[in-house]
Scaffold this motif. Structure first.
Motif, PDB file in Angstrom:
ATOM      1  N   LEU A 291      35.503  41.821  43.308  1.00 47.17           N
ATOM      2  CA  LEU A 291      36.131  40.828  42.431  1.00 47.17           C
ATOM      3  C   LEU A 291      35.438  40.903  41.076  1.00 47.17           C
ATOM      4  O   LEU A 291      34.203  40.876  40.998  1.00 47.17           O
ATOM      5  CB  LEU A 291      35.974  39.416  43.004  1.00 47.17           C
ATOM      6  CG  LEU A 291      36.850  39.053  44.199  1.00 47.17           C
ATOM      7  CD1 LEU A 291      36.336  37.776  44.853  1.00 47.17           C
ATOM      8  CD2 LEU A 291      38.293  38.853  43.759  1.00 47.17           C
ATOM      9  N   TYR A 292      36.252  40.987  40.016  1.00 47.66           N
ATOM     10  CA  TYR A 292      35.721  41.095  38.657  1.00 47.66           C
ATOM     11  C   TYR A 292      36.285  39.923  37.855  1.00 47.66           C
ATOM     12  O   TYR A 292      37.446  39.949  37.449  1.00 47.66           O
ATOM     13  CB  TYR A 292      36.121  42.435  38.041  1.00 47.66           C
ATOM     14  CG  TYR A 292      35.780  43.613  38.923  1.00 47.66           C
ATOM     15  CD1 TYR A 292      34.511  44.181  38.877  1.00 47.66           C
ATOM     16  CD2 TYR A 292      36.720  44.133  39.806  1.00 47.66           C
ATOM     17  CE1 TYR A 292      34.192  45.254  39.707  1.00 47.66           C
ATOM     18  CE2 TYR A 292      36.405  45.197  40.634  1.00 47.66           C
ATOM     19  CZ  TYR A 292      35.140  45.753  40.589  1.00 47.66           C
ATOM     20  OH  TYR A 292      34.838  46.811  41.409  1.00 47.66           O
ATOM     21  N   ALA A 293      35.463  38.908  37.653  1.00 47.74           N
ATOM     22  CA  ALA A 293      35.917  37.679  37.007  1.00 47.74           C
ATOM     23  C   ALA A 293      35.477  37.655  35.548  1.00 47.74           C
ATOM     24  O   ALA A 293      34.302  37.442  35.244  1.00 47.74           O
ATOM     25  CB  ALA A 293      35.375  36.456  37.747  1.00 47.74           C
ATOM     26  N   VAL A 294      36.421  37.872  34.643  1.00 51.38           N
ATOM     27  CA  VAL A 294      36.124  37.870  33.209  1.00 51.38           C
ATOM     28  C   VAL A 294      36.473  36.490  32.652  1.00 51.38           C
ATOM     29  O   VAL A 294      37.630  36.067  32.699  1.00 51.38           O
ATOM     30  CB  VAL A 294      36.914  38.960  32.473  1.00 51.38           C
ATOM     31  CG1 VAL A 294      36.553  38.960  30.989  1.00 51.38           C
ATOM     32  CG2 VAL A 294      36.630  40.332  33.081  1.00 51.38           C
ATOM     33  N   ARG A 295      35.479  35.810  32.080  1.00 55.00           N
ATOM     34  CA  ARG A 295      35.672  34.467  31.537  1.00 55.00           C
ATOM     35  C   ARG A 295      35.374  34.398  30.039  1.00 55.00           C
ATOM     36  O   ARG A 295      35.732  33.416  29.390  1.00 55.00           O
ATOM     37  CB  ARG A 295      34.787  33.456  32.278  1.00 55.00           C
ATOM     38  CG  ARG A 295      35.034  33.371  33.779  1.00 55.00           C
ATOM     39  CD  ARG A 295      34.509  32.056  34.347  1.00 55.00           C
ATOM     40  NE  ARG A 295      35.257  30.946  33.811  1.00 55.00           N
ATOM     41  CZ  ARG A 295      34.691  29.835  33.306  1.00 55.00           C
ATOM     42  NH1 ARG A 295      33.364  29.731  33.242  1.00 55.00           N
ATOM     43  NH2 ARG A 295      35.434  28.861  32.834  1.00 55.00           N
ATOM     44  N   ASN A 296      34.698  35.407  29.517  1.00 57.70           N
ATOM     45  CA  ASN A 296      34.376  35.428  28.088  1.00 57.70           C
ATOM     46  C   ASN A 296      35.673  35.309  27.284  1.00 57.70           C
ATOM     47  O   ASN A 296      36.509  36.214  27.321  1.00 57.70           O
ATOM     48  CB  ASN A 296      33.654  36.726  27.747  1.00 57.70           C
ATOM     49  CG  ASN A 296      33.186  36.777  26.306  1.00 57.70           C
ATOM     50  OD1 ASN A 296      33.608  35.992  25.466  1.00 57.70           O
ATOM     51  ND2 ASN A 296      32.324  37.731  26.004  1.00 57.70           N
ATOM     52  N   PRO A 297      35.863  34.212  26.535  1.00 55.59           N
ATOM     53  CA  PRO A 297      37.131  34.013  25.815  1.00 55.59           C
ATOM     54  C   PRO A 297      37.470  35.146  24.855  1.00 55.59           C
ATOM     55  O   PRO A 297      38.652  35.443  24.625  1.00 55.59           O
ATOM     56  CB  PRO A 297      36.897  32.699  25.048  1.00 55.59           C
ATOM     57  CG  PRO A 297      35.791  32.013  25.766  1.00 55.59           C
ATOM     58  CD  PRO A 297      34.921  33.107  26.320  1.00 55.59           C
ATOM     59  N   GLU A 298      36.457  35.807  24.310  1.00 58.38           N
ATOM     60  CA  GLU A 298      36.702  36.896  23.369  1.00 58.38           C
ATOM     61  C   GLU A 298      37.347  38.104  24.043  1.00 58.38           C
ATOM     62  O   GLU A 298      37.900  38.968  23.363  1.00 58.38           O
ATOM     63  CB  GLU A 298      35.381  37.309  22.701  1.00 58.38           C
ATOM     64  CG  GLU A 298      34.760  36.209  21.849  1.00 58.38           C
ATOM     65  CD  GLU A 298      33.433  36.631  21.240  1.00 58.38           C
ATOM     66  OE1 GLU A 298      32.997  37.768  21.511  1.00 58.38           O
ATOM     67  OE2 GLU A 298      32.835  35.827  20.507  1.00 58.38           O
ATOM     68  N   LYS A 299      37.276  38.139  25.374  1.00 62.75           N
ATOM     69  CA  LYS A 299      37.840  39.270  26.109  1.00 62.75           C
ATOM     70  C   LYS A 299      39.194  38.943  26.759  1.00 62.75           C
ATOM     71  O   LYS A 299      39.723  39.772  27.507  1.00 62.75           O
ATOM     72  CB  LYS A 299      36.861  39.729  27.194  1.00 62.75           C
ATOM     73  CG  LYS A 299      35.579  40.333  26.663  1.00 62.75           C
ATOM     74  CD  LYS A 299      34.742  40.898  27.810  1.00 62.75           C
ATOM     75  CE  LYS A 299      33.493  41.589  27.294  1.00 62.75           C
ATOM     76  NZ  LYS A 299      32.709  42.204  28.386  1.00 62.75           N
ATOM     77  N   LEU A 300      39.738  37.783  26.493  1.00 59.91           N
ATOM     78  CA  LEU A 300      40.957  37.364  27.185  1.00 59.91           C
ATOM     79  C   LEU A 300      42.195  37.397  26.298  1.00 59.91           C
ATOM     80  O   LEU A 300      43.226  36.834  26.642  1.00 59.91           O
ATOM     81  CB  LEU A 300      40.772  35.953  27.758  1.00 59.91           C
ATOM     82  CG  LEU A 300      39.624  35.802  28.762  1.00 59.91           C
ATOM     83  CD1 LEU A 300      39.538  34.370  29.257  1.00 59.91           C
ATOM     84  CD2 LEU A 300      39.794  36.762  29.938  1.00 59.91           C
ATOM     85  N   THR A 301      42.111  38.097  25.182  1.00 60.51           N
ATOM     86  CA  THR A 301      43.240  38.091  24.239  1.00 60.51           C
ATOM     87  C   THR A 301      44.311  39.116  24.581  1.00 60.51           C
ATOM     88  O   THR A 301      45.415  39.045  24.033  1.00 60.51           O
ATOM     89  CB  THR A 301      42.744  38.371  22.812  1.00 60.51           C
ATOM     90  OG1 THR A 301      42.120  39.667  22.773  1.00 60.51           O
ATOM     91  CG2 THR A 301      41.721  37.315  22.379  1.00 60.51           C
TER      92      THR A 301
END
Length: 311
Positions: A291-301
Motif C-alpha cells: 500500500l502506497y499512501a500519498v498525502r503530501n498535498p503538493e503531490k496530489l494535483t
C-alpha cells in the motif's frame, strides 16, 4: 526557421506562425506524451517532468532543421540529458525530505493498464525500485527496457560509449530483477482485490481487511512534512489493517473512489469532497501486498484528470 515560442504545459496542438505551422512545434507536440513518460520514469515527479519538457523545448527550438535525421530520437536524447541533470539535483533534495518519499501519483487512462510493460514500469513499486539505481543506470534501464532504444541511441543520450551502455544495462537489469515485485497480475484479479479492500474499509470489517491483506503486507506513507503520515514502513497484515481500519472514523465526510493510478488499481480518499490521500496498491496471488499512501498535498494535483502516458 522563424521565431518560436515554447509550448505551455499541457499543449495539445501545434502553434502557428503566420500562415504556416511551425514544424518544430508540431514535432514536439507529436512526441510530447512520450517525452513526458520518459522524464517521469526517470524522476518520479510529474512537476519535475514538466519542467524537463520546458527545458527540452528550449533546446529543441534552437536545433538547426537540417541537422535532424530522426526527430523522435533527438527529442528523447535531449529529454534524457535534461532529466539526468535534474535527477542528480533531486537526489540531494530527497536526502532531506521529511519522512518516506513516494513518487507523485498520476491518474492514468485504461490503455496504460492494458499495456502490461508500461503499467509495470510506472507503477509505484517499480518507481521505488528505480530510485535505488544511480542516475545513469536509471536512464539506461528506462530507455532500453521500457522504450526499447538501441544501445547506440542510448549512448548518445547519456554520453557513454555503446560498449559501456551495454555493461550498465546488464548491471541495472540484474539490480532491478533482484528487487522488483514478482509475478504478473491480471487486471481482473487486481480489480477484485481492490473491490474487496474497499468494501472492508467502508464496512469497518477488520477480519475482511485481514483476509485481503497478505501476511507480510507493507504500507508506506508520504506526507512530505506537510500533513501527518506514517513515519516508517508498517509491516504485517495486523498492523496495516489496524491503520487502514481507522479511515472509517471519518464517516459520511469520507468517500473512497476506485481509480487507475500509475496504471495500477488505487483508491482516492476524499474528505468533504477534497482529495486527502491517494492509496495505490500492489497485488499478488489475489492479496494486497503493498500500500502506497500519498498525502503530501503538493503531490496530489495530477489525480483530478488523467495524464496521457505512452511508449
Amino acid at each position: 526557421m522563424g521565431e518560436r515560442s515554447a509550448p505551455t504545459k499541457g499543449t495539445a496542438g501545434p502553434l502557428a506562425r503566420g500562415s504556416r505551422t511551425d514544424s518544430a512545434t508540431e514535432a514536439f507536440v507529436a512526441h510530447r506524451n512520450l517525452l513526458f513518460t520518459v522524464a517521469y520514469e526517470m524522476l518520479g515527479s510529474a512537476a519535475d517532468a514538466e519542467d524537463v519538457l520546458q527545458e527540452t523545448w528550449m533546446r529543441w527550438a534552437g536545433v538547426a532543421p537540417g541537422t535532424v535525421h530522426d526527430q523522435r530520437a533527438d527529442l528523447v536524447r535531449i529529454t534524457t540529458r535534461q532529466a539526468l541533470g535534474r535527477l542528480r539535483a533531486l537526489r540531494r533534495r530527497r536526502e532531506s525530505y521529511v519522512g518516506p518519499w513516494l513518487p507523485e501519483p498520476l491518474l492514468t487512462m485504461p490503455d496504460v493498464a492494458e499495456d502490461v510493460e508500461l503499467a509495470d514500469s510506472v507503477s509505484m513499486a517499480m518507481l521505488l525500485v528505480l530510485e535505488t539505481l544511480a542516475p545513469t543506470e536509471r536512464a539506461v534501464f528506462v530507455l532500453r527496457e521500457v522504450f526499447g532504444l538501441e544501445y547506440g541511441e542510448i549512448a548518445e543520450a547519456v554520453g557513454k560509449s555503446p560498449a559501456a551502455v551495454r555493461q550498465i544495462a546488464h548491471r541495472a537489469r540484474a539490480h532491478v530483477a533482484a528487487r522488483r515485485p514478482r509475478g504478473v497480475v491480471s487486471p481482473a484479479e487486481a480489480r477484485d482485490a481492490l473491490a474487496a479492500f474497499r468494501r472492508a474499509i467502508e464496512t469497518g470489517d477488520l477480519q475482511s481487511l485481514l483476509d485481503i491483506l497478505a501476511p507480510d503486507a507493507v504500507l508506506l506513507g508520504d506526507g512530505g512534512g506537510v500533513v501527518q503520515a506514517v513515519p516508517d514502513p508498517v509491516t504485517g497484515a495486523g498492523p496495516v489493517a489496524g491503520l487502514v481500519a481507522g479511515l472509517g472514523r471519518f464517516g459520511a465526510a469520507a468517500s473512497l473512489q476506485p481509480a487507475q493510478v500509475n496504471g495500477c488499481p488505487a483508491l482516492i480518499l476524499r474528505l468533504d469532497g477534497r482529495i486527502d490521500t491517494v492509496m495505490a496498491v500492489r497485488v499478488a496471488d489475489g492479496l494486497i501486498t503493498g500500500l502506497y499512501a500519498v498525502r503530501n498535498p503538493e503531490k496530489l494535483t495530477r489525480v483530478e484528470r488523467p495524464t496521457p502516458l505512452c511508449r
